[in-house]
Write a protein that holds these residues in place. Structure first.
Motif, PDB file in Angstrom:
ATOM      1  N   GLY A 188     -55.234 -56.207  62.512  1.00 57.85           N
ATOM      2  CA  GLY A 188     -55.736 -55.740  61.226  1.00 57.85           C
ATOM      3  C   GLY A 188     -54.755 -55.983  60.101  1.00 57.85           C
ATOM      4  O   GLY A 188     -55.129 -56.415  59.000  1.00 57.85           O
TER       5      GLY A 188
ATOM      6  N   ARG B  81     -62.589 -50.495  47.995  1.00 60.06           N
ATOM      7  CA  ARG B  81     -61.495 -50.979  48.837  1.00 60.06           C
ATOM      8  C   ARG B  81     -60.282 -51.428  48.031  1.00 60.06           C
ATOM      9  O   ARG B  81     -59.133 -51.191  48.430  1.00 60.06           O
ATOM     10  CB  ARG B  81     -61.997 -52.131  49.717  1.00 60.06           C
TER      11      ARG B  81
ATOM     12  N   ARG C 146     -54.733 -59.656  59.195  1.00 55.35           N
ATOM     13  CA  ARG C 146     -55.889 -60.050  58.387  1.00 55.35           C
ATOM     14  C   ARG C 146     -55.780 -59.551  56.945  1.00 55.35           C
ATOM     15  O   ARG C 146     -56.364 -60.143  56.035  1.00 55.35           O
ATOM     16  CB  ARG C 146     -57.178 -59.540  59.034  1.00 55.35           C
ATOM     17  N   ARG C 147     -55.037 -58.451  56.714  1.00 59.89           N
ATOM     18  CA  ARG C 147     -54.851 -57.945  55.355  1.00 59.89           C
ATOM     19  C   ARG C 147     -54.076 -58.922  54.469  1.00 59.89           C
ATOM     20  O   ARG C 147     -54.262 -58.962  53.252  1.00 59.89           O
ATOM     21  CB  ARG C 147     -54.084 -56.609  55.398  1.00 59.89           C
TER      22      ARG C 147
ATOM     23  N   GLY D 108     -53.308 -50.600  59.670  1.00 59.80           N
ATOM     24  CA  GLY D 108     -53.891 -51.714  60.422  1.00 59.80           C
ATOM     25  C   GLY D 108     -55.186 -51.349  61.104  1.00 59.80           C
ATOM     26  O   GLY D 108     -56.108 -52.161  61.206  1.00 59.80           O
TER      27      GLY D 108
ATOM     28  N   TYR E 282     -57.826 -49.682  57.680  1.00 63.55           N
ATOM     29  CA  TYR E 282     -58.116 -50.409  56.444  1.00 63.55           C
ATOM     30  C   TYR E 282     -58.695 -51.795  56.702  1.00 63.55           C
ATOM     31  O   TYR E 282     -58.933 -52.548  55.750  1.00 63.55           O
ATOM     32  CB  TYR E 282     -56.847 -50.527  55.594  1.00 63.55           C
ATOM     33  N   ASP E 283     -58.927 -52.126  57.937  1.00 61.56           N
ATOM     34  CA  ASP E 283     -59.546 -53.404  58.312  1.00 61.56           C
ATOM     35  C   ASP E 283     -60.820 -53.104  59.090  1.00 61.56           C
ATOM     36  O   ASP E 283     -60.776 -52.397  60.107  1.00 61.56           O
ATOM     37  CB  ASP E 283     -58.580 -54.237  59.165  1.00 61.56           C
ATOM     38  N   ASP E 284     -61.958 -53.594  58.624  1.00 62.96           N
ATOM     39  CA  ASP E 284     -63.236 -53.237  59.234  1.00 62.96           C
ATOM     40  C   ASP E 284     -63.316 -53.638  60.696  1.00 62.96           C
ATOM     41  O   ASP E 284     -63.829 -52.888  61.535  1.00 62.96           O
ATOM     42  CB  ASP E 284     -64.393 -53.890  58.463  1.00 62.96           C
ATOM     43  N   GLN E 285     -62.812 -54.813  61.026  1.00 59.92           N
ATOM     44  CA  GLN E 285     -62.885 -55.283  62.411  1.00 59.92           C
ATOM     45  C   GLN E 285     -62.047 -54.389  63.321  1.00 59.92           C
ATOM     46  O   GLN E 285     -62.482 -54.018  64.424  1.00 59.92           O
ATOM     47  CB  GLN E 285     -62.403 -56.736  62.484  1.00 59.92           C
TER      48      GLN E 285
END
Length: 462
Positions: free
Chosen positions: A398, A29, A401-402, A340, A343-346
């Motif tokens: 997303g 990542r 959160r990054r 967004g 690249y953000d798991d959620q």
């Protein structure tokens, strides 16, 4: 369009080598990057005509002018056909569409700075030459025969092959512009999930970015005619890849797909050899008619990967290919949207939950309807405007959160504001232009070149 590899690479003696080549694109990542590409139409300010290659106000002169900023020319048969600087390239599409292929960057902030630096450099040279640049999905005014072909060998081979396939392949080559983002994956499973989410939601991106409602000066009945063009370009190498949603999909299945995509060419000793319609599988066996007895190198496979045009393309990264080109803020919004989400798991999990129950028929219907009616198209009883609102909200969360912050403390989520405005208004860029065409423009598309040229609106300092 990609430049040819500088070396043929290792000889390919098994399918496993090609699978491993793509698999080696998997990255941890912390090494994921963002590569943004955008195309634009050059035009002469005096008569709005597309740019020829030669001449004092042509593409060649524009390329030469940009060398003052440190760009180095790449030549083919003595003609400058691209520029390179660090990890960035400026390339020419077949009809002279001017493309920036950006460097792999860590944040959307860097992407937008790169875009603005490029546009301001191009502006300086264009002002001297009397040229302008327009971001739209399809050339709004001029016919095919009004557009000059660029002097690149692969384009002649592709042009001849396009005539044998769909009806709109030459329009794809000469009269379309896109913005796309290239994104990394962490593993085969991660690639599969991102590929599926990207393919399923690509029609929503098409609807949001729809900006090609005119052909040869008249409304064409579409909001994204560029997207429609791809449906009648070449069925052997375009489409929504339904097999990507089948059990067992992964690197090997994509390689199998590429082996069944007919070839265009082989690059040898600085020239393109016509292999149009021939089989890469035959090439592996030394039975390629264009090069009898010769087997491919990895560079040949890398070239071949660039000749498939699905809605999401797999190389050693994933290319999101569904959007029309547009102004600088939408160039920044496109990578923001996909970063967004992917690249953000959620956000990726939520996006998969959104699309996982859509059938192949649902996806096909969206793909057919989005170019025509954009946000009014439906899936499972929901308008794409509703889906887009949810999609952008997931992406915004997303990006937040990054926590990639600029010098003022802003995260990347504000780059989505251009898309939120479209959703809130319910009007795509195409609809706004159609309203103006039927209103103050009085049935003319000429005002587009004044009101929507890049430096008629705000381009921030880099």
């Amino acid at each position: 369009m990609s430049a040819p590899p500088t070396t043929r690479g290792e000889p390919i003696t098994s399918k496993r080598q090609m699978i491993e080549y793509i698999a080696q694109g998997s990255k941890p990542r912390e090494q994921w990057r963002i590569g943004t590409e955008h195309e634009k139409f050059g035009f002469n300010q005096r008569d709005l005509r597309p740019l020829p290659y030669e001449g004092p106000a042509g593409v060649k002169a524009l390329l030469k002018g940009l060398t003052r900023f440190g760009w180095k020319p790449i030549e083919e048969d003595g003609n400058a056909i691209a520029l390179t600087l660090g990890k960035c390239n400026i390339t020419l599409e077949p009809g002279g569409q001017f493309e920036l292929s950006g460097a792999p960057l860590e944040s959307i902030h860097e992407t937008c700075r790169e875009t603005c630096t490029h546009l301001n450099q191009v502006r300086e040279v264009c002002d001297e030459l009397g040229l302008g640049m327009l971001g739209m999905g399809f050339q709004p005014k001029w016919k095919r025969e009004d557009v000059s072909w660029m002097p690149k060998g692969r384009y002649k081979i592709m042009r001849d092959q396009m005539k044998r396939k769909g009806k709109l392949g030459l329009d794809m080559m000469l009269r379309t512009c896109t913005v796309q983002v290239n994104l990394d994956y962490g593993s085969e499973a991660d690639m599969v999930k991102k590929m599926r989410v990207g393919l399923a939601l690509q029609p929503v991106a098409t609807a949001l970015f729809a900006d090609s409602p005119f052909t040869e000066g008249k409304p064409n009945g579409f909001q994204s005619f560029r997207s429609h063009v791809w449906t009648d370009t070449d069925p052997d190498r375009c489409g929504t890849l339904p097999f990507a949603f089948e059990e067992g999909f992964g690197f090997e299945r994509y390689v199998d797909y590429m082996l069944d995509v007919p070839m265009y060419f082989v690059y040898r000793d600085g020239r393109y050899i016509d292999a149009a319609g021939q089989s890469f599988r035959d090439f592996l066996q030394g039975r390629l008619p264009a090069l009898p007895g010769e087997i491919p190198g990895m560079g040949d496979f890398m070239d071949h990967l660039t000749t498939a045009f699905p809605e999401v393309r797999l190389k050693r990264f994933l290319e999101m290919r569904g959007a029309d080109s547009g102004p600088w803020d939408r160039i920044c919004a496109l990578p923001a949207l996909w970063v967004g989400l992917l690249y953000d798991d959620q956000a990726l999990d939520a996006a998969w939950d959104l699309v996982k129950n859509w059938s192949a028929e649902d996806r096909d219907a969206m793909r057919a309807d989005a170019p025509k009616i954009a946000l009014d198209a439906k899936v499972k009883g929901r308008s794409l405007r509703e889906v887009a609102r949810e999609m952008v909200a997931l992406s915004r969360a997303g990006l937040s959160r990054r926590k990639r912050l600029d010098s003022t403390g802003q995260d990347e989520s504000h780059f989505l504001n251009a898309l939120t405005e479209i959703i809130d208004s319910g009007k795509t860029p195409a609809q706004l232009k159609l309203d103006a065409y039927h209103g103050p423009w009085k049935g003319s598309v000429d005002p587009i070149f004044r009101e929507y040229a890049y430096w008629k609106g705000p381009v921030p300092a880099e």
